[in-house]
Design a protein around this motif. Sequence first.
Motif, PDB file in Angstrom:
ATOM      1  N   GLU A 640       0.836  -1.213   0.000  1.00 44.46           N
ATOM      2  CA  GLU A 640       0.000   0.000   0.000  1.00 44.46           C
ATOM      3  C   GLU A 640       0.868   1.259   0.000  1.00 44.46           C
ATOM      4  O   GLU A 640       0.604   2.222  -0.719  1.00 44.46           O
ATOM      5  CB  GLU A 640      -0.925  -0.007   1.212  1.00 44.46           C
ATOM      6  N   LEU A 641       1.929   1.259   0.809  1.00 43.64           N
ATOM      7  CA  LEU A 641       2.757   2.451   0.975  1.00 43.64           C
ATOM      8  C   LEU A 641       3.770   2.649  -0.157  1.00 43.64           C
ATOM      9  O   LEU A 641       4.123   3.777  -0.496  1.00 43.64           O
ATOM     10  CB  LEU A 641       3.502   2.389   2.317  1.00 43.64           C
ATOM     11  N   PHE A 642       4.252   1.538  -0.730  1.00 41.64           N
ATOM     12  CA  PHE A 642       5.315   1.634  -1.743  1.00 41.64           C
ATOM     13  C   PHE A 642       4.859   1.225  -3.141  1.00 41.64           C
ATOM     14  O   PHE A 642       5.628   1.365  -4.096  1.00 41.64           O
ATOM     15  CB  PHE A 642       6.508   0.749  -1.336  1.00 41.64           C
ATOM     16  N   GLY A 643       3.646   0.720  -3.265  1.00 41.20           N
ATOM     17  CA  GLY A 643       3.177   0.275  -4.565  1.00 41.20           C
ATOM     18  C   GLY A 643       3.436  -1.199  -4.763  1.00 41.20           C
ATOM     19  O   GLY A 643       4.204  -1.826  -4.026  1.00 41.20           O
ATOM     20  N   PRO A 644       2.799  -1.787  -5.779  1.00 44.10           N
ATOM     21  CA  PRO A 644       2.893  -3.249  -5.974  1.00 44.10           C
ATOM     22  C   PRO A 644       4.253  -3.716  -6.483  1.00 44.10           C
ATOM     23  O   PRO A 644       4.599  -4.889  -6.355  1.00 44.10           O
ATOM     24  CB  PRO A 644       1.795  -3.530  -7.008  1.00 44.10           C
ATOM     25  N   GLU A 645       5.040  -2.803  -7.085  1.00 44.88           N
ATOM     26  CA  GLU A 645       6.332  -3.214  -7.642  1.00 44.88           C
ATOM     27  C   GLU A 645       7.404  -3.136  -6.557  1.00 44.88           C
ATOM     28  O   GLU A 645       7.760  -2.052  -6.101  1.00 44.88           O
ATOM     29  CB  GLU A 645       6.717  -2.331  -8.831  1.00 44.88           C
TER      30      GLU A 645
END
Length: 861
Positions: A640-645
């Motif tokens: 959620e905080l850093f994105g799915p990648e």
Amino acid sequence: MLPSGSQNPPEPAAQSGQGDPAPFLTDASSPPPRATTTVPYVVLHGHFYQPPREDPWLNRVERQPSASPFHDWNERILAECYRPNAFARILDDQGRVVRIVNNYEFLSFNFGPTLLSWLEEHDVEVYQRILTADRLSAERLEGHGNAIAQVYNHVILPLANERDKYTQIRWGIADFQHRFGRFPEGMWLAETAIDAATVAALVDCGIRFVILAPSQAQRIRPLGQTEWIDVSQGQIDPSRPYRCFTPDRSGYLDIFFFDGPISRDLGFGDIVYSTQSLAERLRLAIRPDREGEPYLINCATDGETFGHHKRGVERTLAYAFCEEFPRRGWQVGNYGHFLSYHPPTWEVQLKPVTAWSCAHGVGRWSRDCGCGAVPGWHQRWRQPLREALNWLRDQLAEIYETEAKAYLRDPWLARDRYIEVILDRERCEAFLQEHQSHRLTAEDRVQVLRLLEMQRYGQLMFTSCGWFFEELSRPEGVQILRYAARAIELAAAVADVDLEEEFLRRLSKAPSNLELYKDGRGVYQALVRPCLVSPQRLVAQHAMLSLFNSMPRAPGYMLEPVDQERLAIGGSTLLVGRVKLSFPTTFEEHDLIYALLHLGGWDFQCGVKPFTGRRSYEQLKARLLSGAHSRIQVILTLQELFGPETFDLNALTEEDRQQMLRWLTQDTLDRLAQLYRQTYLENYGVLMAFRADGLPLPEELLAAAQITLNQRLLSGLRAMEVEEGKRDHLLELRAIAREAEQLGCQLRREEAARVLDRLLQRGMWQLAQAADSETLSEQLHNLEEWLRLAADLNLPIRLDRLQELYLLRLERQRLEVLRSGPGIPGEVLHRLLRLGQQLRINGAACLQHLLPPAPTASSNC
């Protein structure tokens, strides 16, 4: 800029390579040069070169398995060639060292600038001996040193545009001046490739002479005469220099043509394995009808011939230079010295476009000419590769000129002078102030340096080795494509333009011989793109390696940890941190935060994003740590905080990934080692009973014994390395050797030898530096014990470095005798000479060096 090659350029006062090496290690007792050079005058030239191998993002050479047991090919060839020639042995008939010679003091040579840059960092001792050799040869030969320059990164000059020709020559000259402290008289051309435009550029830049193959000459005539003599079939006389005029005859370049047959025999025959054979082969080149006239015997070959391609032949050269050639009355010198006495009396006209390693002009670097082919494979990839890179070069030039003129008074002059910064990054500020068109902001400086680095990689991507071999996907081809990729990346950063897709479209016209890649586009996507390193990837590497309290290290960037918190979640680990990342070549700076979840084993998830402020960072950290009771919750929060990648173990370089795998398996290996040790101890009596009755040992118990004894051996050696001189370690190690022999266990001797090698070298260094008899005696005792241990354990100890340090000790002893009389007590001196015998040193031959030298007639070495 000089008007022609007919004048000597001014030489700078500064000199490099200060500090005379010990006479034991150079033996430079050559006489002053003769007033004339009518005797046979011998010049052996070595072209020492390796292509640049540094990763363009990390600026370090990655591990190359094909160079095993060395880390990479630079290290391997250093060990097999560059260092052996800096410390070349002269042996007696029992194979003992009589003398160590610096071959570079007698070889005419050039070193590739990028190779010297690597050497300066990785073996400064060899690097300094190369510089010192040039200085000593210049003292011996009236200011004409053995070293000549080389075009910077081995670009084929006839295939370069005019601007790149000049940059390559000017960078090569500047690099030479920086290292050798003088202006180069000559220059080695990559593959000796030359055309009329190259001649003009060399003359303009002040180069006096070059060395070419005999096949490159078209016709000759005496100066001042009109009738030409055809020599197009390689029949030019190599015993004299020739003058080659520029097309408008406003200037000239002097040319030496090496003796083709002798040079081929050096590179591909057996004459270098015997000093007598080498001397006899050179003698055959002497023409009786030229007796009394100046007569040059000159040959040239790849310097790596001497030790790498042909092991041990550096000893042939050392004996030839110091014994055999002087005995025959031959003078050993270099091209500049010979030219100073015998300027050309003949003119030469060259063939239009030629090189020494291609019978088709420069086809080997531009088309499928057949040179370098292997059966069943083609080189149809060469021309499309050249065309794709030419297109990219032109795009980069347009971007550079357009963007740089906003910051620099003369962008192209700045590019030519940028070599000053490449050689010494501390000069960057002064360089920018000198070339800026107005006061630059911090952001401006980043842009300027990105533009200049873009141009640097635009030069490196034309390194000739990329075309030389049979297939585009070889390491050399991949390397120049990596340089191209870095240039494309920098172009995108400074001009917001994407050149990659069009470049790949053009590369797709370069067919590979391997179906795996299909074409150049496939090679790029499989072997180049995965190597691209973003700031985020570097921070992910840092996060993963910091799990084991390690830091990724590379000269291409600097990483400063600002904050980190670690939390254990069952068998998992969560790291949250902040780092500042900077790049010294471009002044770029990044402030980034990361969160790493190690779920165990090979399972890593790492998110990275920019730092946007202390409050948001603390809030992010709090959210991650508050959910630490649940691994699933941490995973969801991280995404959620850093994105799915996110980054996983594949974000590491191959070398770091292999180290990580070793760390991850260490706990398991430690537990197994304890189990094996317990098994061995519990069954020791059983094993001895089997051995006593002559029965074969059970494989399982033998494996436990072998693993346990090897671990004890290595841990004992490492303990001795830390606590050198402790007798308990010696007794334990000898006991291990006896146990292994009784049980028929195989010890890992090479691994153990590496540890003992380090200990011996450190002890020998301390011996060389010992300032009093008591310290000297103590170090002698340690070295005697350790060498005896090596013999007892049958460890393959490397003697080369030990011999060199031992001779430094003897030289120190000689100087003490000269200064203040007897020096050390006779008993200690006797032990010192006895140690030399253990190191395969001829003590009797070395003993004479401990006495003041009596006046003798000069010899040629």
